[in-house]
Design a protein around this motif. Structure first.
Motif, PDB file in Angstrom:
ATOM      1  N   LYS A   9     -49.540 -75.745 -33.903  1.00  0.00           N
ATOM      2  CA  LYS A   9     -50.107 -76.812 -35.268  1.00  0.00           C
ATOM      3  C   LYS A   9     -50.092 -78.128 -35.067  1.00  0.00           C
TER       4      LYS A   9
ATOM      5  N   TYR B 144     -57.632 -69.258 -43.234  1.00  0.00           N
ATOM      6  CA  TYR B 144     -56.506 -69.129 -44.202  1.00  0.00           C
ATOM      7  C   TYR B 144     -57.115 -68.393 -45.601  1.00  0.00           C
TER       8      TYR B 144
ATOM      9  N   LEU C 163     -54.941 -66.911 -48.055  1.00  0.00           N
ATOM     10  CA  LEU C 163     -53.834 -67.333 -48.726  1.00  0.00           C
ATOM     11  C   LEU C 163     -54.025 -68.553 -49.835  1.00  0.00           C
TER      12      LEU C 163
ATOM     13  N   PHE D  50     -48.852 -73.116 -52.162  1.00  0.00           N
ATOM     14  CA  PHE D  50     -48.755 -73.753 -51.106  1.00  0.00           C
ATOM     15  C   PHE D  50     -50.080 -73.924 -50.419  1.00  0.00           C
TER      16      PHE D  50
ATOM     17  N   LEU E 114     -51.204 -76.571 -47.283  1.00  0.00           N
ATOM     18  CA  LEU E 114     -51.158 -76.266 -46.111  1.00  0.00           C
ATOM     19  C   LEU E 114     -52.417 -76.575 -45.096  1.00  0.00           C
TER      20      LEU E 114
ATOM     21  N   TYR F 159     -51.894 -79.949 -44.252  1.00  0.00           N
ATOM     22  CA  TYR F 159     -50.862 -80.186 -42.969  1.00  0.00           C
ATOM     23  C   TYR F 159     -51.780 -79.847 -41.597  1.00  0.00           C
TER      24      TYR F 159
ATOM     25  N   ARG G 125     -46.246 -62.132 -32.005  1.00  0.00           N
ATOM     26  CA  ARG G 125     -45.690 -62.129 -33.211  1.00  0.00           C
ATOM     27  C   ARG G 125     -44.253 -62.367 -33.220  1.00  0.00           C
TER      28      ARG G 125
ATOM     29  N   THR H 172     -41.989 -66.356 -40.252  1.00  0.00           N
ATOM     30  CA  THR H 172     -42.592 -67.516 -40.805  1.00  0.00           C
ATOM     31  C   THR H 172     -41.973 -68.390 -41.292  1.00  0.00           C
TER      32      THR H 172
ATOM     33  N   ARG I 149     -40.239 -70.389 -33.336  1.00  0.00           N
ATOM     34  CA  ARG I 149     -39.797 -70.977 -34.471  1.00  0.00           C
ATOM     35  C   ARG I 149     -38.029 -71.015 -34.588  1.00  0.00           C
TER      36      ARG I 149
ATOM     37  N   ILE J 255     -40.301 -74.038 -43.097  1.00  0.00           N
ATOM     38  CA  ILE J 255     -41.401 -73.069 -43.388  1.00  0.00           C
ATOM     39  C   ILE J 255     -42.805 -74.198 -43.505  1.00  0.00           C
ATOM     40  N   SER J 256     -42.652 -75.292 -43.988  1.00  0.00           N
ATOM     41  CA  SER J 256     -44.014 -76.094 -44.119  1.00  0.00           C
ATOM     42  C   SER J 256     -44.511 -76.752 -42.995  1.00  0.00           C
TER      43      SER J 256
ATOM     44  N   ASN K  60     -44.164 -75.071 -39.151  1.00  0.00           N
ATOM     45  CA  ASN K  60     -43.368 -74.353 -38.490  1.00  0.00           C
ATOM     46  C   ASN K  60     -44.066 -74.054 -36.988  1.00  0.00           C
TER      47      ASN K  60
HETATM   48  P1  IDP Z   1     -47.413 -66.798 -40.522  1.00  0.00           P
HETATM   49  O1  IDP Z   1     -47.962 -67.721 -39.865  1.00  0.00           O
HETATM   50  O2  IDP Z   1     -46.139 -66.350 -40.081  1.00  0.00           O
HETATM   51  O3  IDP Z   1     -48.399 -65.686 -40.169  1.00  0.00           O
HETATM   52  P2  IDP Z   1     -48.556 -66.476 -43.362  1.00  0.00           P
HETATM   53  O4  IDP Z   1     -47.638 -66.075 -44.327  1.00  0.00           O
HETATM   54  O5  IDP Z   1     -49.812 -66.059 -42.635  1.00  0.00           O
HETATM   55  O6  IDP Z   1     -47.350 -66.846 -42.032  1.00  0.00           O
HETATM   56  O7  IDP Z   1     -48.634 -68.044 -43.626  1.00  0.00           O
HETATM   57  C1  IDP Z   1     -49.412 -68.952 -42.716  1.00  0.00           C
HETATM   58  C2  IDP Z   1     -48.793 -70.318 -42.913  1.00  0.00           C
HETATM   59  O8  IDP Z   1     -48.606 -70.600 -44.096  1.00  0.00           O
HETATM   60  C3  IDP Z   1     -47.397 -70.228 -42.398  1.00  0.00           C
HETATM   61  O9  IDP Z   1     -47.217 -70.199 -41.067  1.00  0.00           O
HETATM   62  C4  IDP Z   1     -47.008 -71.531 -42.993  1.00  0.00           C
HETATM   63  O10 IDP Z   1     -47.343 -72.630 -42.280  1.00  0.00           O
HETATM   64  C5  IDP Z   1     -47.706 -71.707 -44.428  1.00  0.00           C
HETATM   65  N1  IDP Z   1     -46.565 -71.271 -45.421  1.00  0.00           N
HETATM   66  C6  IDP Z   1     -46.489 -69.909 -45.499  1.00  0.00           C
HETATM   67  N2  IDP Z   1     -45.546 -69.534 -46.626  1.00  0.00           N
HETATM   68  C7  IDP Z   1     -45.159 -70.678 -46.749  1.00  0.00           C
HETATM   69  C8  IDP Z   1     -44.243 -71.445 -47.903  1.00  0.00           C
HETATM   70  O11 IDP Z   1     -43.690 -70.663 -48.861  1.00  0.00           O
HETATM   71  N3  IDP Z   1     -44.278 -72.829 -48.072  1.00  0.00           N
HETATM   72  C9  IDP Z   1     -45.203 -73.598 -47.236  1.00  0.00           C
HETATM   73  N4  IDP Z   1     -45.968 -72.994 -46.504  1.00  0.00           N
HETATM   74  C10 IDP Z   1     -46.127 -71.967 -46.154  1.00  0.00           C
END
Ligand code: IDP
Ligand code: MG
Length: 161
Positions: free
Chosen positions: A20, A60, A63, A68, A72, A75, A96, A102, A113, A120-121, A123
């Protein structure tokens, strides 16, 4: 261990991995590639791209309703990313595991990670979460002509096939 029944086909599973924008800025591309190479997976596609919001919203789409989501997309479009296709036995689930939780705060040491980021924002890395999703993501990010089929000289040592 399903290789015995699956044979050569079992080592042809593919997944999409992306470094990323924060990972590219922090110069983690080499480190991340090295982890997948050393594990024994085979690189079949690789490029540096400035992702468009259109491709990101497709990537995405699950989502869209999350609070977020717009942060996202902001970012993920903030700079170049490195997208890769890695191939190998159980590469989707193993990737994975290598990526970790995550939320980096919950990610185990030894994972990308868990070793290389804190929040988390930001990662650092993406990996497809199922074989079906991997197929979709690979076709979203790569043209078929960008994927290279090649014979790895380590195949016999990695898989005994
Ligand atoms: P993953 O990347 O581990 O598969 P997902 O749940 O698919 O996780 O979420 C995609 C991406 O969205 C995450 O990698 C992260 O960059 C962002 N994200 C997920 N949950 C949050 C959150 O609670 N706050 C901010 N960003 C988030
Ligand atoms: Mg995901």
């Amino acid at each position: 261990f399903r290789l015995h029944s699956a044979g050569i086909a079992g080592i042809r599973e593919q997944t999409l991995v992306a470094v990323k924008p924060d990972g590219v800025q922090r110069q983690l591309v080499g480190e991340i590639i090295q982890r997948f190479e050393k594990r024994g997976f085979q690189l079949v596609g690789l490029k540096l791209v400035q992702p468009s919001r259109d491709v990101l919203s497709e990537h995405y789409h699950d989502l869209q309703k999350k609070p977020f989501y717009s942060a996202l997309i902001q970012y993920m479009s903030s700079g170049p990313i490195v997208v890769m296709v890695w191939e190998g036995c159980d590469v989707v689930s193993v990737s994975r595991m290598m990526v970790g939780d995550t939320n980096p705060a919950a990610a185990r040491p030894g994972t990308v990670r868990g070793d290389l980021c804190v929040h988390i924002s930001r990662n650092a890395i993406h990996a497809s979460d199922s074989v079906a999703v991997a197929k979709k993501e690979i076709s979203l990010w790569f043209h078929g002509s960008e994927l290279v089929e090649w014979e790895s000289c380590t195949r016999k040592n990695n898989y005994n096939v």
